[in-house]
Write a protein that holds these residues in place. Structure first.
Motif, short mmCIF file in Angstrom:
data_model
loop_
_atom_site.label_atom_id
_atom_site.label_comp_id
_atom_site.label_asym_id
_atom_site.label_seq_id
_atom_site.Cartn_x
_atom_site.Cartn_y
_atom_site.Cartn_z
N SER A 1 0.77 -1.19 -0.06
CA SER A 1 0.07 -0.05 0.00
C SER A 1 0.91 1.27 0.01
O SER A 1 0.42 2.29 -0.60
CB SER A 1 -1.13 -0.15 0.98
OG SER A 1 -0.28 -0.16 2.18
N ASN A 2 2.09 1.03 0.60
CA ASN A 2 2.78 2.32 0.57
C ASN A 2 4.11 2.25 0.12
O ASN A 2 5.13 2.95 0.25
CB ASN A 2 3.15 2.97 2.18
CG ASN A 2 1.72 3.25 2.85
OD1 ASN A 2 0.81 4.02 2.24
ND2 ASN A 2 1.40 2.84 4.13
N ASP A 3 4.52 0.93 -0.57
CA ASP A 3 5.76 0.64 -1.24
C ASP A 3 5.44 0.88 -2.83
O ASP A 3 4.89 -0.03 -3.36
CB ASP A 3 6.08 -0.77 -0.81
CG ASP A 3 7.54 -1.10 -1.22
OD1 ASP A 3 7.88 -0.21 -2.14
OD2 ASP A 3 8.11 -2.01 -0.64
N GLU A 4 6.02 1.93 -3.13
CA GLU A 4 5.81 2.18 -4.81
C GLU A 4 6.63 1.18 -5.68
O GLU A 4 5.97 0.91 -6.82
CB GLU A 4 6.29 3.62 -4.96
CG GLU A 4 5.29 4.54 -4.42
CD GLU A 4 5.93 6.00 -5.05
OE1 GLU A 4 6.93 6.23 -5.86
OE2 GLU A 4 5.26 7.02 -4.46
N THR B 1 -5.86 4.31 -5.36
CA THR B 1 -5.04 4.76 -4.75
C THR B 1 -5.04 5.02 -3.01
O THR B 1 -4.16 5.37 -2.42
CB THR B 1 -4.86 6.28 -5.11
OG1 THR B 1 -6.12 7.09 -4.73
CG2 THR B 1 -4.27 6.31 -6.66
N SER B 2 -6.03 4.66 -2.81
CA SER B 2 -6.63 4.59 -1.22
C SER B 2 -7.44 3.43 -0.69
O SER B 2 -8.16 2.94 -1.60
CB SER B 2 -7.03 5.91 -0.80
OG SER B 2 -8.29 6.19 -1.30
#
Length: 523
Positions: A211-214, A385-386
C-alpha cells in the motif's frame, strides 16, 4: 383527587364507559340481520367516509369472525373501499388473490431443452434434488489428479444420460473436479480477489504490504501487464474463449471472435463513468453505447424521438422564460445567470445521469480492443490509490491457463436436511458451490447434474449484479464462424451453448429447474 379523573391517562373512565356501551350494542346487533345492524344515518355517514369503524378490541369480543386490526393511520377516504371489501365477504385488508402462491405471482418460467447463454459471473450456486450428492464428496487422490489432467489437456468427457449409481462413478467424479477449475491472477490467498466492486469491507484489516511501497506496486503492475497481454494473445488466436478483467470500479468482458454474433473480438465494460468514456475517446478508442442506441432506435420507431440539439433548445427556452419573469419582478440583477461552463455541464447532464448504471455499458470491437488493452495497462485510475484495495492490480479470470495465472478451485459442499412433508419428514439434498462461477462452469455443472440427478433438479443462481448487463444483444454480423473455436479449451456442447445469441438482456439467470430432462428458467 378529582372524581372521574385519571392522572395516568391509561384508563379514562369516560372512554371505558363508551367502550362497554359500544360492546353491548354490538352484541345485540350480532344476532340481527346484516342490513339491520347499522341505522340508515350511520350507513350514510359511513359511505361518506365520516365515521370510524368500531374499536378493534371491541370487535374482537363479539361472537362472529375475528376482524383484522384497523390501520389507525389509514385515510378517511379509504373507508368506502374497506366497507366494500367487507360486504364482499373478504377480511378487511386482505386482497382477493390471497390464495395465489408466490410462484404464480413471480416471473413465469421459460422452457426448453437447453439453457440460454448467460455471460454474467455467478458468486453462488445452490442446487437441490430428491437424490443425494454423495458423488461430490471426498474425492480420491487419483480422481482429483485425473480431473486436473482432464482440465489441463482439455479432454472431452461425455457422460451417459442417466447414471445408475453416481457415487461409484469415477468418470462423474473426475468430471466434477474438472468443472470446478478456473485460472486467476493475481493470487493472494489471504485476500478475496472476487468480487472487486464493493469489496473494501471484506478486505478491511487485511495485510497489504504494497500500500505504501511504490516499488512493490510497480512490480505487481508489471506482472499483471504481462498476464493481461498473454490472455489477450490467447483470445486473439482463439485459444481462449473469453476472460474478465475485474477492477474496483468496473468489469470488462473480452470475448473471442465468433461469440455473441460477432466476427471480431468484442469487449464490454460496465459500469462506466463520463470520465472513463472521455479518457477512452482521448486515446482514440472507438466505442458505442448499445443500450442508449437501442433506446434511441425505439423512440424513432414510435415517432417520439428528439435530437439532442432539440432537447437542449427546449431547455434553453425554458431557461430564458425563467429569467424573463425575474426581469418583470425587477430582481434579475440579484440572480446570477449561468455562465458558459454551467451551460456546458447542463448539456452533458444526460451523460452523467447514466453513470454507474447498466445503461452506461460500453462496447468496443475489433482492433479497438487492442487499443483498449494498452489503455487499461497505462490507465492510472485502474488501481485504487487509497482504501483496502490500494495498489492492488485488477483481477483476471479465465477458463484456461495463461502466463502468470494460478489454478484455483470453486468451493463445493453438500448438505442433507430433513424437511416436513404431508406424510412426515423427507430427505432434502442440496449442494452449494461458491466462487467466481463463469459461464462455461455453469453449463458444465448443468450437464453433470443432468446425468447424476436423473434429469431432475432445482438450482438458485446468485449473479454478480454489475456483470448482468453482459447479456445484452449486440449488433449481429451476417455470418459468424464458430469452427475455429474448437481449440479454445471448452467442451463442444459448452462451446455450442456459449455461441448462442444473448437473449436475456440486462437480466441474468436466477432460477433453473429441470424436470424429466426439460429445462425451465427464470431471469
Amino acid at each position: 383527587s378529582v372524581p372521574g379523573y385519571s392522572p395516568s391517562f391509561k384508563r379514562p373512565p369516560e372512554i371505558v364507559r363508551l367502550r362497554r356501551r359500544r360492546s353491548r350494542s354490538q352484541k345485540a346487533a350480532a344476532s340481527s340481520p346484516l342490513e339491520l345492524r347499522e341505522p340508515t344515518p350511520r350507513r350514510a355517514a359511513l359511505a361518506a367516509g365520516l365515521l370510524l369503524r368500531p374499536f378493534p378490541a371491541a370487535a374482537g369480543r363479539i361472537g362472529g369472525p375475528t376482524a383484522a386490526r384497523r390501520n389507525p393511520f389509514a385515510r378517511l377516504d379509504n373507508r368506502l373501499r374497506v366497507a366494500a371489501e367487507a360486504s364482499d365477504g373478504l377480511p378487511r385488508g386482505q386482497p382477493e388473490a390471497s390464495h395465489t402462491s408466490f410462484s404464480e405471482l413471480d416471473t413465469p418460467f421459460s422452457e426448453n431443452t437447453e439453457l440460454p447463454v448467460d455471460w454474467s459471473i455467478k458468486t453462488r450456486l445452490l442446487v437441490t434434488s430428491s437424490q443425494p450428492f454423495t458423488w461430490a464428496d471426498h474425492l480420491k487422490a487419483q480422481e482429483e489428479a485425473q480431473g486436473l489432467v482432464q482440465h489441463c489437456r482439455a479432454i472431452e468427457v461425455t457422460l451417459p444420460q442417466s447414471i445408475k449409481d453416481p457415487k461409484l462413478s469415477t468418470e462423474l467424479r473426475c468430471a466434477f473436479q474438472q468443472s470446478l477449475i478456473y485460472w486467476l491472477h493475481p493470487a493472494l490467498s489471504w485476500l478475496p480477489l472476487f468480487p472487486r466492486i464493493g469489496a473494501d469491507r471484506k478486505m478491511a484489516g487485511k495485510t497489504i504490504p504494497w500500500s505504501n511501497d511504490e516499488t512493490l506496486q510497480h512490480i505487481l503492475m508489471s506482472d499483471w501487464s504481462v498476464s493481461f497481454t498473454s490472455l489477450y494473445n490467447l483470445l486473439k488466436t482463439k485459444l481462449c474463449p473469453y476472460f474478465y478483467v475485474c477492477t474496483y470500479q468496473f468489469t470488462v468482458l473480452f470475448r473471442a471472435a465468433g461469440f455473441a454474433g460477432s466476427n471480431v473480438i468484442t469487449a464490454l465494460i460496465s459500469p462506466t463513468t463520463r470520465g472513463l468514456r472521455e479518457a477512452m475517446k482521448n486515446e482514440g478508442i472507438e466505442f458505442s453505447l448499445p443500450l442508449i442506441e437501442e433506446n434511441d432506435q425505439k423512440k424513432k420507431a414510435h415517432g417520439t424521438s428528439m435530437g439532442l440539439e432539440e432537447e437542449q433548445a427546449i431547455s434553453d427556452e425554458d431557461e430564458e422564460e425563467s429569467f424573463s419573469w425575474l426581469e418583470e419582478m425587477g430582481v434579475q440583477d440579484k440572480i446570477k445567470k449561468p455562465d458558459i461552463h454551467s451551460i456546458k455541464l447542463r448539456k452533458e447532464k444526460h451523460e452523467v445521469q447514466m453513470d454507474h448504471r447498466p445503461e452506461s455499458v460500453v462496447l468496443v470491437k475489433g482492433i479497438n480492443t487492442f487499443t483498449l488493452l494498452n489503455f487499461l495497462i497505462n490507465c492510472k485510475s485502474l488501481v485504487a490509490t487509497s482504501g483496502a484495495q490500494a495498489g492492488l492490480p485488477p483481477t483476471l479470470l479465465s477458463p484456461v491457463a495463461f502466463r502468470g495465472a494460478t489454478m484455483q478451485m470453486l468451493k463445493a459442499r453438500s448438505i442433507n436436511v430433513k424437511t416436513q412433508a404431508l406424510s412426515g419428514y423427507k430427505d432434502q439434498f442440496s449442494m452449494e458451490i461458491t466462487g467466481p462461477i463463469m459461464p462455461h462452469a455453469l453449463h458444465s455443472m448443468t450437464m453433470l447434474l443432468k446425468s447424476s440427478q436423473s434429469g431432475s433438479f432445482s438450482a438458485g443462481l446468485y449473479p454478480h449484479e454489475p456483470t448482468a448487463v453482459f447479456n445484452i444483444r449486440l449488433p449481429l454480423d451476417k455470418e459468424v464462424v464458430h469452427k475455429e473455436l474448437t481449440n479454445c479449451g471448452l467442451h463442444p456442447k459448452t462451446l455450442e451453448q456459449l455461441s448462442q445469441i444473448p437473449l436475456l438482456g440486462k437480466s441474468p439467470l436466477r432460477k433453473v429447474e429441470m424436470n424429466d430432462y426439460m429445462c425451465n428458467w427464470r431471469s
